[in-house]
Design a protein around this motif. Sequence first.
Motif, PDB file in Angstrom:
ATOM      1  N   LEU A  37       0.831  -1.210   0.000  1.00  0.00           N
ATOM      2  CA  LEU A  37       0.000   0.000   0.000  1.00  0.00           C
ATOM      3  C   LEU A  37       0.863   1.256   0.000  1.00  0.00           C
ATOM      4  CD1 LEU A  37      -3.018  -0.831   2.356  1.00  0.00           C
ATOM      5  CD2 LEU A  37      -2.755  -1.214  -0.099  1.00  0.00           C
ATOM      6  N   HIS A  59      -8.409   0.999   2.206  1.00  0.00           N
ATOM      7  CA  HIS A  59      -7.468   0.617   3.265  1.00  0.00           C
ATOM      8  C   HIS A  59      -7.947   1.321   4.511  1.00  0.00           C
ATOM      9  CE1 HIS A  59      -5.463   4.636   3.279  1.00  0.00           C
ATOM     10  NE2 HIS A  59      -6.044   4.651   2.105  1.00  0.00           N
ATOM     11  N   ASP A  60      -7.589   0.781   5.672  1.00  0.00           N
ATOM     12  CA  ASP A  60      -7.933   1.473   6.909  1.00  0.00           C
ATOM     13  C   ASP A  60      -6.868   1.208   7.953  1.00  0.00           C
ATOM     14  OD1 ASP A  60      -9.176   2.915   8.832  1.00  0.00           O
ATOM     15  OD2 ASP A  60     -10.790   1.475   9.223  1.00  0.00           O
ATOM     16  N   CYS A  61      -6.817  -0.026   8.500  1.00  0.00           N
ATOM     17  CA  CYS A  61      -5.913  -0.272   9.627  1.00  0.00           C
ATOM     18  C   CYS A  61      -4.452  -0.390   9.207  1.00  0.00           C
ATOM     19  CB  CYS A  61      -6.328  -1.556  10.337  1.00  0.00           C
ATOM     20  SG  CYS A  61      -6.032  -3.047   9.363  1.00  0.00           S
ATOM     21  N   ARG A  62      -4.224  -0.918   8.024  1.00  0.00           N
ATOM     22  CA  ARG A  62      -2.881  -1.219   7.511  1.00  0.00           C
ATOM     23  C   ARG A  62      -2.104  -2.134   8.448  1.00  0.00           C
ATOM     24  NH1 ARG A  62      -0.441   2.949   3.243  1.00  0.00           N
ATOM     25  NH2 ARG A  62      -2.401   3.695   2.371  1.00  0.00           N
ATOM     26  N   GLU A  63      -2.816  -2.980   9.180  1.00  0.00           N
ATOM     27  CA  GLU A  63      -2.130  -3.976  10.000  1.00  0.00           C
ATOM     28  C   GLU A  63      -2.863  -5.318  10.009  1.00  0.00           C
ATOM     29  OE1 GLU A  63      -1.688  -2.332  13.908  1.00  0.00           O
ATOM     30  OE2 GLU A  63      -3.836  -2.298  14.278  1.00  0.00           O
ATOM     31  N   GLY A  64      -3.635  -5.572   8.945  1.00  0.00           N
ATOM     32  CA  GLY A  64      -4.204  -6.909   8.779  1.00  0.00           C
ATOM     33  C   GLY A  64      -5.418  -7.233   9.615  1.00  0.00           C
ATOM     34  N   ILE A  65      -6.145  -6.218  10.108  1.00  0.00           N
ATOM     35  CA  ILE A  65      -7.312  -6.570  10.914  1.00  0.00           C
ATOM     36  C   ILE A  65      -8.638  -6.024  10.402  1.00  0.00           C
ATOM     37  CG2 ILE A  65      -6.153  -7.067  13.118  1.00  0.00           C
ATOM     38  CD1 ILE A  65      -6.688  -4.213  13.947  1.00  0.00           C
ATOM     39  N   CYS A  66      -8.614  -4.995   9.542  1.00  0.00           N
ATOM     40  CA  CYS A  66      -9.905  -4.425   9.136  1.00  0.00           C
ATOM     41  C   CYS A  66     -10.489  -5.112   7.905  1.00  0.00           C
ATOM     42  CB  CYS A  66      -9.788  -2.927   8.908  1.00  0.00           C
ATOM     43  SG  CYS A  66      -8.929  -2.492   7.385  1.00  0.00           S
ATOM     44  N   GLY A  67      -9.629  -5.701   7.089  1.00  0.00           N
ATOM     45  CA  GLY A  67     -10.121  -6.411   5.908  1.00  0.00           C
ATOM     46  C   GLY A  67     -10.477  -5.529   4.731  1.00  0.00           C
ATOM     47  N   MET A  68      -9.997  -4.292   4.719  1.00  0.00           N
ATOM     48  CA  MET A  68     -10.385  -3.368   3.644  1.00  0.00           C
ATOM     49  C   MET A  68      -9.531  -3.477   2.376  1.00  0.00           C
ATOM     50  SD  MET A  68     -12.997  -1.657   4.456  1.00  0.00           S
ATOM     51  CE  MET A  68     -13.068  -0.154   3.483  1.00  0.00           C
ATOM     52  N   CYS A  69      -8.258  -3.855   2.519  1.00  0.00           N
ATOM     53  CA  CYS A  69      -7.286  -3.675   1.427  1.00  0.00           C
ATOM     54  C   CYS A  69      -7.421  -4.712   0.316  1.00  0.00           C
ATOM     55  CB  CYS A  69      -5.869  -3.667   1.975  1.00  0.00           C
ATOM     56  SG  CYS A  69      -5.550  -5.038   3.098  1.00  0.00           S
ATOM     57  N   THR A  85      -2.474  -9.993   4.503  1.00  0.00           N
ATOM     58  CA  THR A  85      -3.312  -9.099   3.706  1.00  0.00           C
ATOM     59  C   THR A  85      -2.401  -8.232   2.833  1.00  0.00           C
ATOM     60  OG1 THR A  85      -3.219  -7.573   5.553  1.00  0.00           O
ATOM     61  CG2 THR A  85      -5.167  -8.970   5.420  1.00  0.00           C
ATOM     62  N   CYS A  87      -1.973  -5.110   2.862  1.00  0.00           N
ATOM     63  CA  CYS A  87      -1.267  -4.095   3.640  1.00  0.00           C
ATOM     64  C   CYS A  87      -0.067  -4.669   4.388  1.00  0.00           C
ATOM     65  CB  CYS A  87      -2.216  -3.401   4.617  1.00  0.00           C
ATOM     66  SG  CYS A  87      -3.011  -4.521   5.795  1.00  0.00           S
TER      67      CYS A  87
HETATM   68  S1  FES Z   1      -5.817  -2.188   5.555  1.00  0.00           S
HETATM   69 FE1  FES Z   1      -6.800  -3.239   7.225  1.00  0.00          FE
HETATM   70  S2  FES Z   1      -6.444  -5.318   6.718  1.00  0.00           S
HETATM   71 FE2  FES Z   1      -5.275  -4.281   5.200  1.00  0.00          FE
END
Ligand code: FES
Lengths: 251, 224
Positions: A37, A59-69, A85, A87
Amino acid sequence: MSKLMKLNLKVWRQKNTNSAGNFEEYKVDASPDMSFLEMFDVLNEQLIETGKEPVAFDHDCREGICGMCSMVIDGRPHGPKQGVTTCQLHMRSFNDGDTITVEPWRADGFPVIKDLTVNRSAFDRIIAAGGFISTNAGNAVDANSVLIPKDVADEAFEAATCIGCGACVSACKNASAMLFVGAKVTQLSKLPQGKPERETRVVAMVNQMDAEGFGACTNTGACAAECPKQIPLSVIANLNREYIGAKMNGK
Amino acid sequence: MKLLSFLFTSSIGRKVLMAVTGLSLVAFLLVHAGINACIFFNDGGETFNHAAEFMAHNWLIRSAEIGLFLGLLLHIVQGLSLTASNNQKRSSKYGASAGNANSKWYSRSMGILGSLLLIFLVMHLKHFWVVSRFTDAIQETAGSTLFDEMVVVFADPLPVFVYVIGCISLAYHLLHGFQSAFQSLGINHPAYSPIIKSIGAGFSIIVPLVFAAMPIAMHLGWIK
Ligand code: FES
Ligand code: HEM
Ligand code: SF4
């Protein structure tokens, strides 16, 4: 600082849901330590500086927990690595000079909003159809008053790690949402709190899944192989079992 | 009837029907392969003809045959319509695909493998089933047996070729289908699934090999 990599990107550009869309080619210099990202952030800055429209991506959390990317990278949702993910994917997973194709989840149940962003509200409607438990309001009950065997708790927890990203749908040749629905149904049906709605839940969620335009399951296993949370295929068997049981009881 | 309508309308129900009919076909194949392998006694088809006569005149077997045919029909119609509907869920195709990175080609090709099987089946049923059930050509009184019919059919290389293609398709169809059927019925367990998968792989390789050996051996005149 490590040497920059020269990358060629083929990125899906689509103005809106109803337009056709096509691949555009870009060149980006990226550090191997960047996440995928962050590499896209660099690309978008280049585009903005030259007066072009940046690429829309979720994208949102950029740490593999929100599921957006949601990105399909060289034909694989969330890229070539297992259990991560987009991100969490680093550019060191690629080589200098690589050409990388990036496109959105493709499924009729997930219409493209713009470029790489897709509308995943179909998943919300499946959850709304039955992915909940009923509970009495009032004082919180003591946590230890409901006994749950360790193996059952573990199984429910494993299923509950699903982040609703939709990679399973995007990987499946039938665009089936079975792994996602299986994870949710398994999580709730295993635990005592979810028992009262057990049979009505599975039927309602499967009906909604079918109505949203996701396909049936051919058991190819592509979903579980690409799932960033490594949800196992056994949740789909559990979903089938729950569904058959509910139907046999006339639900 | 409403109770069972889900077998034709819901995504999971349709797969349950595929699995039940598919496993019935697997059971049939075992019997079929066993009886036909009697030709390998190389006794001019005597043992084989005996077994075939028994199957043809036992009322229990004949009733089961009706069920089997219904099941086969349901499996074919449901399989083709399911494949068609699944193929409509992604209108915009991927530019890059990496199918082999996450699944086996034959698991993604059940519709094509099934269609190849269908072509073989039409030819096969015409050769033996129609001739023995609906014509007087094969009768002890007429002096001709099912074994004689095999000798005639497999003298021609074209049926031998189609039969071998049919057996290869069957092998791959079952290599995925056998274990898939259990998953569709909700059976997936760390203790039992490895056993199911091993039995499935063994069945999918051995049974089609035994079947393929028949037209080849007859064509080459190894069996008299
Ligand atoms: S940005 Fe949240 S899981 Fe990838
Ligand atoms: C004659 C034509 C046939 C056709 C068109 C056909 C078609 C199909 C298709 C398309 C599927 C996959 C459905 C899906 O998962 O989406 C399937 C599954 C299956 N088939 Fe067939 N098939 C045929 C013959 C056979 C035969 C002869 C056998 C057995 C001997 C068989 C056994 C199975 C089994 C066990 C499955 C797995 C069911 C599951 O995944 O739940 N099929 N078939
Ligand atoms: S099952 Fe896996 S791939 Fe599917 S939505 Fe959940 S986390 Fe994503």
